[in-house]
Enzyme design. Structure first.
Site, PDB file in Angstrom:
ATOM      1  N   ASN A   1       0.825  -1.218   0.000  1.00 43.81           N
ATOM      2  CA  ASN A   1       0.000   0.000   0.000  1.00 43.81           C
ATOM      3  C   ASN A   1       0.854   1.260   0.000  1.00 43.81           C
ATOM      4  O   ASN A   1       0.572   2.233  -0.712  1.00 43.81           O
ATOM      5  CB  ASN A   1      -0.927   0.008   1.221  1.00 43.81           C
ATOM      6  CG  ASN A   1      -2.172  -0.843   1.010  1.00 43.81           C
ATOM      7  OD1 ASN A   1      -2.644  -1.018  -0.110  1.00 43.81           O
ATOM      8  ND2 ASN A   1      -2.696  -1.393   2.094  1.00 43.81           N
TER       9      ASN A   1
ATOM     10  N   ASP B   1      -6.059  -7.544   5.562  1.00 44.29           N
ATOM     11  CA  ASP B   1      -5.322  -8.375   4.598  1.00 44.29           C
ATOM     12  C   ASP B   1      -5.300  -9.827   5.047  1.00 44.29           C
ATOM     13  O   ASP B   1      -4.388 -10.580   4.701  1.00 44.29           O
ATOM     14  CB  ASP B   1      -3.891  -7.855   4.432  1.00 44.29           C
ATOM     15  CG  ASP B   1      -3.107  -7.886   5.738  1.00 44.29           C
ATOM     16  OD1 ASP B   1      -3.740  -7.912   6.801  1.00 44.29           O
ATOM     17  OD2 ASP B   1      -1.863  -7.887   5.689  1.00 44.29           O
TER      18      ASP B   1
END
Length: 297
Positions: free
Chosen positions: A182, A217
């Protein structure tokens, strides 16, 4: 009069009920067939007394209100009624004039149109119910089950294990160093990685297995009818696949760590999740990109 009251009250009776084709459809077909048969008989009897198709008009409207069935069923019911009127008039020696033919066609089409509209309304309501159900149990990003539904399904699976002895394993998958993805490539690429993980999990597992996005995640999997050695073998194959897969937008593989535990006969949902989570933590402590089970400790 009685038929009209039944037809008008029927939608009110079923209005607040979930759409259930198991009971409603046969009942609707039976009531509609009854109304149409009565209308056909009255129309044939009254045709010589100047009333014409009044009875048929009434039953066409009532039947259109009642019907919420497949379009083919609607068409066949009304065509059968129209054919019965034609045959009945012929047997009475009353020829089907152009005017009568036009009226019969018009009222039959009207009944079919009402029935089709009701069917469309039923389908729209059914689709809306499915959409609401899907929104309540599916993660919007990955299209796998969400955490709330998964916990409920896991509890049901644990109870089946206790009652019927069906073995299963619980696995937690955590994407390694996902925060770095990210930070380096942006959240859109990160979302793409999550979607890809979910799709590949679904592709490589059985339909009977349950896949969920458990956290940001993290994914959870129920491997049904599976003992621990077989589960470890399946998850190792998955781990190697992710290790070798080049993700779009990144140009390299993104590995994962996995903790897996088999549910004992006296398993408890919270403890099962805790055990799998501890094994996942151990896999990450020992270098990531590995499957950790009780057998491998």
């Amino acid at each position: 009069l009685v038929g009209g009251l039944i037809a008008l009250s029927y939608p009110l009776i079923f209005r607040r009920r979930a759409v259930s084709p198991g009971l409603e459809s046969p009942l609707q077909i039976a009531l509609t067939a009854f109304f149409l048969a009565a209308g056909v008989a009255l129309t044939i009897l009254d045709i010589n007394y100047g009333d014409g198709f009044t009875a048929y008009v009434v039953v066409a409207v009532l039947s259109g209100i009642l019907l919420r069935n497949r379009n083919l069923t609607v068409v066949l019911l009304f065509l059968a009624a129209a054919a019965a009127i034609v045959v009945g008039l012929a047997l009475q020696g009353a020829p089907l004039t152009w005017t009568r033919g036009f009226q019969l066609t018009l009222f039959t089409a009207m009944g079919i149109a009402l029935g089709v509209v009701r069917e469309r309304d039923r389908r729209d309501r059914f689709d809306a119910q499915l959409q609401l159900l899907e929104q309540s149990i599916v993660d919007p990003l990955t299209d796998v089950y969400n955490r709330r539904f998964f916990i409920e399904e896991l509890e049901r699976t644990v109870q089946r294990r206790k009652r019927y002895g069906h073995p299963f394993c619980l696995a937690i998958i955590d994407i390694d160093q996902f925060k770095d993805v990210n930070d380096q490539f942006g959240h859109l690429v990160g979302d793409s990685v999550l979607e890809s993980y979910a799709w590949m999990l679904l592709d490589h597992l059985r339909e009977s297995d349950v896949v969920s996005r458990y956290g940001g995640d993290e994914f959870m999997i129920i491997l049904s009818e599976t003992r621990l050695p077989e589960a470890v073998h399946v998850l190792e194959r998955l781990r190697r696949h992710f290790e070798e897969h080049e993700f779009q937008g990144i140009g390299r593989a993104i590995t994962c760590s996995i903790g897996v535990v088999e549910c004992p006969e006296d398993g408890v949902t919270n403890i099962l999740i805790q055990d799998a989570d501890e094994l996942l933590y151990r896999a990450k402590e020992e270098g990531r990109n590995r499957v950790q089970s009780a057998a491998s400790t």
